[in-house]
Write a protein that holds these residues in place. Structure first.
Motif, PDB file in Angstrom:
ATOM      1  N   ASN A  34       0.805  -1.222   0.000  1.00  0.00           N
ATOM      2  CA  ASN A  34       0.000   0.000   0.000  1.00  0.00           C
ATOM      3  C   ASN A  34       0.840   1.276   0.000  1.00  0.00           C
ATOM      4  O   ASN A  34       0.270   2.370   0.095  1.00  0.00           O
ATOM      5  CB  ASN A  34      -0.914   0.012   1.231  1.00  0.00           C
ATOM      6  CG  ASN A  34      -1.921  -1.113   1.218  1.00  0.00           C
ATOM      7  OD1 ASN A  34      -2.472  -1.449   0.175  1.00  0.00           O
ATOM      8  ND2 ASN A  34      -2.175  -1.707   2.377  1.00  0.00           N
ATOM      9  N   ASN A  35       2.144   1.146  -0.085  1.00  0.00           N
ATOM     10  CA  ASN A  35       3.020   2.322  -0.054  1.00  0.00           C
ATOM     11  C   ASN A  35       2.809   3.169  -1.308  1.00  0.00           C
ATOM     12  O   ASN A  35       2.941   2.681  -2.429  1.00  0.00           O
ATOM     13  CB  ASN A  35       4.479   1.867   0.042  1.00  0.00           C
ATOM     14  CG  ASN A  35       5.403   3.013   0.399  1.00  0.00           C
ATOM     15  OD1 ASN A  35       5.092   4.189   0.188  1.00  0.00           O
ATOM     16  ND2 ASN A  35       6.567   2.687   0.940  1.00  0.00           N
ATOM     17  N   LEU A  36       2.491   4.413  -1.098  1.00  0.00           N
ATOM     18  CA  LEU A  36       2.255   5.322  -2.223  1.00  0.00           C
ATOM     19  C   LEU A  36       3.337   6.383  -2.351  1.00  0.00           C
ATOM     20  O   LEU A  36       3.814   6.658  -3.458  1.00  0.00           O
ATOM     21  CB  LEU A  36       0.893   6.010  -2.065  1.00  0.00           C
ATOM     22  CG  LEU A  36       0.584   7.163  -3.036  1.00  0.00           C
ATOM     23  CD1 LEU A  36       0.511   6.645  -4.474  1.00  0.00           C
ATOM     24  CD2 LEU A  36      -0.714   7.864  -2.653  1.00  0.00           C
ATOM     25  N   LEU A  37       3.754   6.971  -1.237  1.00  0.00           N
ATOM     26  CA  LEU A  37       4.588   8.160  -1.283  1.00  0.00           C
ATOM     27  C   LEU A  37       5.959   7.889  -1.898  1.00  0.00           C
ATOM     28  O   LEU A  37       6.393   8.603  -2.816  1.00  0.00           O
ATOM     29  CB  LEU A  37       4.744   8.741   0.128  1.00  0.00           C
ATOM     30  CG  LEU A  37       5.350  10.135   0.226  1.00  0.00           C
ATOM     31  CD1 LEU A  37       4.545  11.131  -0.605  1.00  0.00           C
ATOM     32  CD2 LEU A  37       5.421  10.595   1.677  1.00  0.00           C
ATOM     33  N   TRP A  38       6.661   6.846  -1.401  1.00  0.00           N
ATOM     34  CA  TRP A  38       8.002   6.595  -1.908  1.00  0.00           C
ATOM     35  C   TRP A  38       8.010   6.162  -3.377  1.00  0.00           C
ATOM     36  O   TRP A  38       8.763   6.726  -4.189  1.00  0.00           O
ATOM     37  CB  TRP A  38       8.706   5.559  -1.030  1.00  0.00           C
ATOM     38  CG  TRP A  38      10.099   5.243  -1.462  1.00  0.00           C
ATOM     39  CD1 TRP A  38      10.560   4.081  -2.015  1.00  0.00           C
ATOM     40  CD2 TRP A  38      11.238   6.118  -1.411  1.00  0.00           C
ATOM     41  NE1 TRP A  38      11.891   4.166  -2.295  1.00  0.00           N
ATOM     42  CE2 TRP A  38      12.330   5.412  -1.929  1.00  0.00           C
ATOM     43  CE3 TRP A  38      11.421   7.428  -0.967  1.00  0.00           C
ATOM     44  CZ2 TRP A  38      13.603   5.959  -2.020  1.00  0.00           C
ATOM     45  CZ3 TRP A  38      12.690   7.979  -1.060  1.00  0.00           C
ATOM     46  CH2 TRP A  38      13.760   7.254  -1.582  1.00  0.00           C
ATOM     47  N   PRO A  39       7.190   5.187  -3.808  1.00  0.00           N
ATOM     48  CA  PRO A  39       7.169   4.867  -5.245  1.00  0.00           C
ATOM     49  C   PRO A  39       6.721   6.030  -6.116  1.00  0.00           C
ATOM     50  O   PRO A  39       7.128   6.135  -7.272  1.00  0.00           O
ATOM     51  CB  PRO A  39       6.166   3.701  -5.323  1.00  0.00           C
ATOM     52  CG  PRO A  39       6.185   3.090  -3.976  1.00  0.00           C
ATOM     53  CD  PRO A  39       6.370   4.239  -3.035  1.00  0.00           C
TER      54      PRO A  39
END
Length: 284
Positions: free
Chosen positions: A215-220
């Motif tokens: 669910n990681n959005l910011l780093w990718p």
């Protein structure tokens, strides 16, 4: 409600259990409402999903939205990229966290307590604070839009070390000492004794990490510039930008990206619950 009114519940464990079960069911039902609404809208027609007065229950079901979601954006590529990103960070963190946790739990060296305290203090630093320094470092190492640049900065966390250290402290030293008496060195005792006994805690850490990175959005979002490394979370944003307000297709894509996490939880539920109760996160 007074204490006297609650007295019958204290004297009747069956009634108390039913009340707790009902409360858990109610909370679960409320939590699932947005998920159910997402799935229902995903099968609506274009006009119905964009109506001024939306109706969440489809008047007619449109399973072809599934194929349309894959045709409008490279959703399959995004899912594969997400698996690579989440699995890569999960694998590296379980390895590094297990090694660091073993050192803090079993090895005696000067300043161990202070070092572990400073290491845990990093948990109080919001990830957004370190985002720009991480980006600058990755950019100087030419890691923008590459798998090493995406995976390595998230392969080391203090939370994983703390979780496994708490579990390692609960393993009797007699097991390890018996292996050392049989001729095993420190490394062999770690791999053949500690790691097999810590499988529940390691599995719990792996599930936590995989879900968070899925669910990681910011780093990718700031590292990935092309579809070669773009994950599903970033892809959903691009999906919305590309297709405007086609909420049925957007929510169909969101439903597709949610299914793997649901399957993962049911497959690892036994290890997940066991690891929480045995690692110190269960309130012990």
């Amino acid at each position: 409600m007074t204490t006297n009114a609650l007295a019958p519940l204290y004297r009747n464990p069956v009634a108390t259990r039913k009340l707790v079960v009902f409360g858990c069911f109610l909370v679960s039902a409320i939590t699932l409402i947005p998920v159910v609404m997402m799935v229902l809208v995903a099968f609506q027609s274009d006009g119905e999903s964009m109506a001024a007065k939306p109706s969440f229950w489809p008047s007619s079901w449109h399973p072809e939205n599934l194929q349309r979601a894959f045709e409008l954006v490279p959703l399959g590529k995004y899912l594969i990229n997400t698996v690579i990103f989440a699995a890569g960070t999960t694998l590296l963190e379980t390895i590094t966290a297990a090694l660091a946790a073993y050192a803090f739990a079993r090895l005696n060296f000067p300043g161990r307590g202070w070092l572990f305290g400073i290491y845990l203090a990093t948990l109080m630093i919001p990830s957004q604070v370190t985002l720009i320094p991480q980006f600058v470092l990755v950019a100087k190492l030419h890691g923008i839009d590459t798998w090493p640049g995406m995976i390595l900065p998230h392969a080391f966390t203090a939370l994983g070390v703390f979780l496994l250290r708490q579990f390692f402290l609960g393993i009797p030293r007699d097991y390890e000492e018996a292996a050392r008496l049989d001729g095993a060195n420190r490394w062999q005792a770690f791999l053949r004794v500690i790691v097999p006994l810590a499988i529940p805690a390691i599995a719990t850490l792996a599930v936590f990490k995989f879900i968070s990175q899925w669910n990681n959005l910011l780093w990718p979002l700031i590292i990935s510039n092309t579809d070669a490394t773009r994950t599903a979370a970033v892809g959903l944003q691009a999906f919305q930008d590309t297709n405007g307000t086609q909420w049925n297709l957007l929510l169909m894509a969101a439903t597709i990206t949610t299914v793997p996490l649901i399957v993962l939880f049911f497959l690892t539920q036994r290890w997940f619950i066991r690891g929480i109760t045995m690692s110190g996160l269960g309130g012990r």
